[in-house]
Write an enzyme that holds these catalytic residues in place. Structure first.
Site, PDB file in Angstrom:
ATOM      1  CE  LYS A 173       4.336  -7.702  -2.951  1.00 16.16           C
ATOM      2  NZ  LYS A 173       3.170  -7.439  -3.784  1.00 16.16           N
ATOM      3  CG  HIS A 194       2.501  -6.488   6.956  1.00 12.19           C
ATOM      4  ND1 HIS A 194       3.882  -6.510   7.015  1.00 12.19           N
ATOM      5  CD2 HIS A 194       2.077  -7.620   7.556  1.00 12.19           C
ATOM      6  CE1 HIS A 194       4.276  -7.624   7.621  1.00 12.19           C
ATOM      7  NE2 HIS A 194       3.193  -8.307   7.968  1.00 12.19           N
ATOM      8  NE  ARG A 200      -0.907   0.796  -5.501  1.00 13.09           N
ATOM      9  CZ  ARG A 200      -0.556   1.198  -4.292  1.00 13.09           C
ATOM     10  NH1 ARG A 200      -0.480   2.482  -4.032  1.00 13.09           N
ATOM     11  NH2 ARG A 200      -0.268   0.331  -3.332  1.00 13.09           N
TER      12      ARG A 200
END
Length: 474
Positions: free
Chosen positions: A116, A235, A291
């Site tokens: 990230k 989340h 993906r």
């Protein structure tokens, strides 16, 4: 064209990929763990091979065994689905070495999107807005405070290689931050094998909005509009919809163009999403999911484009079947993730045998499922039963159809979160489109609503359960 594909996954996504293959005339190969030997996807495939014991580390994450099976059965390509090895650069590289097509981005792209910090840096280079924050955290706390400058609390510490909210820690003071800088790397190392973390300004109660992208090997990139994924729990997404009630046509075009710009910058190939958080008129890059997403059906419902077929065609070297100007979303779609869990008992998982199962149908309803009546949901994987998707000409019609579909969904033998979805679909704030990522946590009336709805529908459940045959006791 590719003639045989091994699907390195399980459950509903394995069946979803096999359906696309069957329409394309491609033979399919299932691989399965001992826990999944009676799963529907193993029967649906043209061939099926045992991977190993139930733990994912010994089965669905066993790269060497999967490639060995692919070579043995003559599969030219491997589709990884989502989760497991779908964003694993080492697996993509191993497929390339074995001369097997990996249906996903190249390994070098996965290395960027899987980190990230690196993805954030690429977004900055591409001119895509990012949340104020740092790169990899320096070891010296005083240096870190200088780097954070005027950002101010609250902050959130995030693992560089993370996902699903694991390892994220919110800090509202210096003491919180010091604790977070100890806790987050520990959790990151345990879960992802990499301890690196970074820090961003924590934006309170944002909306989570992602853009679906497709990119071929010839450099063509398009976006297929957005999905709103703000209804989450810790989340983890619970409900998704397309389009978002938050975006104007102008903002939608701007954010979509930013997603395409970033995909071009990192030389993306395949299907993926560029994710943003949105708050008070501003949006910021969050991450790239390299993906097919769990929630991809909502985009398929509003665009009519089969994303898995596009993935396969891209992997075969074909050009995208659509140009940006061809993509004209129609109507509204909402997806509810139906899990074997009890939302009235802190979402306790509820694996077990389905003693009664009948999925809903009718106009505008789609069910992507990997289960059947009598199937036993194992306790070693995520307890997803299905993805229930509704389409309507507008959001109101879509919500009404989803309510009707939830009403007629029969699942017996395990606890499910159907009652949570029913409560949300009837919630005035949800119906008005006023959403944020803390919706479930902060909507204090949801628990009472779920209990009321459970009682309201009790007689219905008992009535519908009578349609299932049960042998008389001897």
């Amino acid at each position: 064209m590719i003639s045989k594909i091994l699907i390195a996954n399980r459950g509903e996504i394995a069946i979803r990929v096999m359906r696309a293959c069957r329409e394309l005339g491609i033979n399919t190969v299932a691989v399965y763990s001992e826990a999944d030997k009676e799963a529907f996807f193993t029967k649906y495939a043209d061939e099926a091979y045992l991977l190993g014991p139930a733990p994912a580390s010994l089965s669905y994450l066993n790269m060497e065994k999967i490639i060995e099976i692919a070579k043995h059965c003559g599969a030219e390509a491997i589709h990884p689905g989502y989760g497991f090895l779908s964003e694993n650069a080492a697996f993509a590289r191993a497929c390339e070495k074995a001369k097997i097509i990996f249906i996903g981005p190249p390994a070098n792209v996965l290395e960027v999107t899987g980190n990230k910090i690196a993805a954030r840096e690429e977004a900055v280079k591409a001119g895509v807005p990012v949340v104020p924050g740092t790169g990899e955290c320096p070891a010296d706390f005083c240096q870190l405070q200088d780097d954070l400058g005027e950002i101010g609390y609250p902050l959130i510490v995030k693992p560089a290689g993370g996902g699903g909210g694991i390892g994220m820690v919110i800090a509202r003071s210096d003491a919180d931050l010091q604790r977070a800088l100890t806790l987050s790397p520990q959790m990151a190392k345990k879960s992802f094998g990499v301890a690196s973390v970074y820090i961003e300004k924590y934006i309170e109660r944002p909306r989570h909005i992602e853009f679906q992208i497709l990119a071929d090997t010839q450099g063509n990139v398009v976006h297929l509009g957005e999905r709103e994924c703000s209804i989450q729990r810790f989340h983890s997404k619970v409900i998704e919809e397309s389009p978002s009630t938050a975006l104007t046509p102008e903002l939608r075009a701007e954010m979509g163009n930013q997603a395409v710009r970033l995909a071009r910058a990192i030389k993306y190939v395949g299907a993926g999403t560029v994710e943003f958080i949105y708050s008070e008129g501003s949006y910021y890059f969050l991450e790239v999911n390299a993906r097919i997403q769990v929630e991809h059906p909502v985009t398929e419902m509003v665009t009519g484009i089969d994303l898995v077929k596009e993935q396969i065609n891209i992997a075969a070297g074909l050009t995208l079947s659509v140009k940006q100007e061809d993509i004209k979303p129609n109507g509204w779609a909402i997806e509810c993730r139906i899990n074997a869990e009890n939302p009235l008992r802190n979402f306790m998982p509820s694996p077990g045998t389905l003693t009664g199962y009948r999925s809903p149908g009718g106009v505008g309803i789609r069910v992507d499922s990997g289960v059947y009546n009598g199937y036993t949901i194992p306790d070693c994987y995520h307890p997803m039963i299905s993805k229930l998707v509704a389409w309507g000409r507008d959001r109101n019609e879509c919500i009404l159809r989803m309510r009707r579909a939830l009403y007629e969904y029969i699942i017996l033998g395990v606890d499910t979160n159907l009652v949570l979805h029913k409560a949300i679909m009837e919630n005035p704030r949800f119906v008005s489109g006023s959403l944020d990522t803390d919706f479930i946590a902060r909507e204090v009336g949801l628990l009472a609503d779920m209990q009321r709805i459970k009682e309201r529908d009790k007689s219905l459940a008992e009535r519908l359960s009578t349609i299932f045959y049960r042998p008389k006791p001897q």
